[in-house]
Design an enzyme around this catalytic site. Structure first.
Site, PDB file in Angstrom:
ATOM      1  N   ARG A  89     -37.099  -9.620   1.611  1.00 58.15           N
ATOM      2  CA  ARG A  89     -36.254 -10.284   2.603  1.00 58.15           C
ATOM      3  C   ARG A  89     -36.766 -11.667   2.938  1.00 58.15           C
ATOM      4  NH1 ARG A  89     -33.650  -5.637   4.939  1.00 58.15           N
ATOM      5  NH2 ARG A  89     -32.216  -6.219   6.567  1.00 58.15           N
ATOM      6  N   ARG A 128     -19.024   0.277  11.444  1.00 57.69           N
ATOM      7  CA  ARG A 128     -19.770   1.176  10.547  1.00 57.69           C
ATOM      8  C   ARG A 128     -20.110   2.497  11.228  1.00 57.69           C
ATOM      9  NH1 ARG A 128     -24.699  -0.965   7.061  1.00 57.69           N
ATOM     10  NH2 ARG A 128     -25.502  -1.790   9.019  1.00 57.69           N
TER      11      ARG A 128
HETATM   12  P1  ADP Z   1     -29.298  -4.560   7.448  1.00 59.16           P
HETATM   13  O1  ADP Z   1     -29.556  -5.139   6.111  1.00 59.16           O
HETATM   14  O2  ADP Z   1     -27.856  -4.211   7.637  1.00 59.16           O
HETATM   15  O3  ADP Z   1     -29.888  -5.371   8.572  1.00 59.16           O
HETATM   16  P2  ADP Z   1     -31.255  -2.461   6.942  1.00 59.16           P
HETATM   17  O4  ADP Z   1     -31.065  -1.001   7.095  1.00 59.16           O
HETATM   18  O5  ADP Z   1     -31.541  -2.998   5.589  1.00 59.16           O
HETATM   19  O6  ADP Z   1     -29.971  -3.131   7.587  1.00 59.16           O
HETATM   20  O7  ADP Z   1     -32.459  -2.943   7.885  1.00 59.16           O
HETATM   21  C1  ADP Z   1     -32.498  -2.594   9.243  1.00 59.16           C
HETATM   22  C2  ADP Z   1     -33.787  -3.113   9.892  1.00 59.16           C
HETATM   23  O8  ADP Z   1     -34.952  -2.561   9.210  1.00 59.16           O
HETATM   24  C3  ADP Z   1     -34.002  -4.628   9.834  1.00 59.16           C
HETATM   25  O9  ADP Z   1     -33.324  -5.318  10.845  1.00 59.16           O
HETATM   26  C4  ADP Z   1     -35.537  -4.680  10.001  1.00 59.16           C
HETATM   27  O10 ADP Z   1     -35.919  -4.422  11.333  1.00 59.16           O
HETATM   28  C5  ADP Z   1     -36.014  -3.514   9.154  1.00 59.16           C
HETATM   29  N1  ADP Z   1     -36.258  -3.904   7.738  1.00 59.16           N
HETATM   30  C6  ADP Z   1     -35.566  -3.481   6.645  1.00 59.16           C
HETATM   31  N2  ADP Z   1     -36.057  -4.027   5.512  1.00 59.16           N
HETATM   32  C7  ADP Z   1     -37.079  -4.843   5.906  1.00 59.16           C
HETATM   33  C8  ADP Z   1     -37.969  -5.712   5.216  1.00 59.16           C
HETATM   34  N3  ADP Z   1     -37.893  -5.889   3.885  1.00 59.16           N
HETATM   35  N4  ADP Z   1     -38.896  -6.396   5.938  1.00 59.16           N
HETATM   36  C9  ADP Z   1     -38.977  -6.254   7.263  1.00 59.16           C
HETATM   37  N5  ADP Z   1     -38.157  -5.469   7.986  1.00 59.16           N
HETATM   38  C10 ADP Z   1     -37.215  -4.764   7.323  1.00 59.16           C
END
Ligand code: ADP
Length: 225
Positions: A89, A128
């Site tokens: 990310r 959703r």
């Molecule tokens: P979305 O992409 O719709 O925001 P996700 O389920 O992928 O939903 O992620 C939800 C939350 O999980 C993020 O807002 C963050 O808090 C955490 N998260 C997910 N992936 C990461 C990552 N690669 N690094 C840091 N935090 C993460």
């Protein structure tokens, strides 16, 4: 099958696309959001910290996410093609991921960016609904994805719920983080020549079709179920 990394704003459809690719081609779907939600559900101190950060839409610290991901990638099922949904990310996470790949002797594969306008994300996020029983994804504002009954899963009869971070305040945070920290990854991977763009504004079947076209052009041997 070739490994895929999905990059997109929250609500753009990474999870839905991943589930479709999993159903049709047996791809393994690894969502760092799900891995972290699982860790959060343990309810210990670390779990509670993760839950708070997720609810506010803040990024969880790199070491925690990397450890969870590395552990998951070592499972047997990841040897035949997986989709990374929600990782990397940030450019820093992309570098950490390259180290993990080296350590585990795995390939990066290709990166797919799902493009969509912000206005559409609001509907997708607030509409959703997820199933407690089978993890199916619905959207009450979208004909193609609406459940027959707003609270009940069509597939298993389970109860539908909303994620704690699927509200407008958290979306604003998550979207700003996406623009600031995740979008620079597009240039990062584009410079490596393994980036493909897909328009995800026209619905889930159309998005899947565009991805299948990319995989077919690459000559990937994808075995349909
Ligand atoms: P979305 O992409 O719709 O925001 P996700 O389920 O992928 O939903 O992620 C939800 C939350 O999980 C993020 O807002 C963050 O808090 C955490 N998260 C997910 N992936 C990461 C990552 N690669 N690094 C840091 N935090 C993460």
């Amino acid at each position: 099958m070739i490994n895929l990394i999905l990059i997109a704003a929250p609500g753009a459809g990474k999870g839905t696309l991943s589930k479709d690719l999993k159903e049709k081609y047996n791809y393994v779907h690894i969502s760092t959001g799900d891995l972290l939600r699982e860790a959060a559900s343990k309810g210990d101190e670390l779990g509670n910290t993760i839950h708070d950060m997720q609810t506010k839409g803040e990024l969880v610290p790199d070491e925690i996410v990397a450890a969870a991901l590395k552990q998951r990638l070592q499972e047997e099922d990841c040897n035949n093609g997986y989709i990374l949904d929600g990782y990397p990310r940030t450019v820093a996470q992309a570098t950490i991921y390259e180290e993990i790949l080296q350590q585990l002797h795995k390939d990066l594969g290709i990166v797919i960016v799902l493009d969509i306008e912000k206005e559409q994300l609001i509907k997708r996020i607030t509409g959703r609904r997820l199933c407690h029983g089978c993890d199916a994804i619905y959207n009450i504002y979208n004909e193609e994805m609406a459940p027959k009954n707003d609270n009940i899963c069509d597939k298993c009869g389970g109860e539908l719920y909303q994620r704690s971070d699927d509200n407008l305040e958290s979306l604003e945070n998550r979207y700003n983080t996406y623009l600031e920290k995740t979008q620079p990854l597009i240039d990062y991977y584009s410079n490596k020549n393994n980036l493909y763009r897909v328009d995800s504004s026209r619905g889930k079947d159309d998005t899947l079709k565009q991805v299948e076209d990319i995989l077919n052009k690459l000559g990937d041997s994808v075995d349909k179920n």
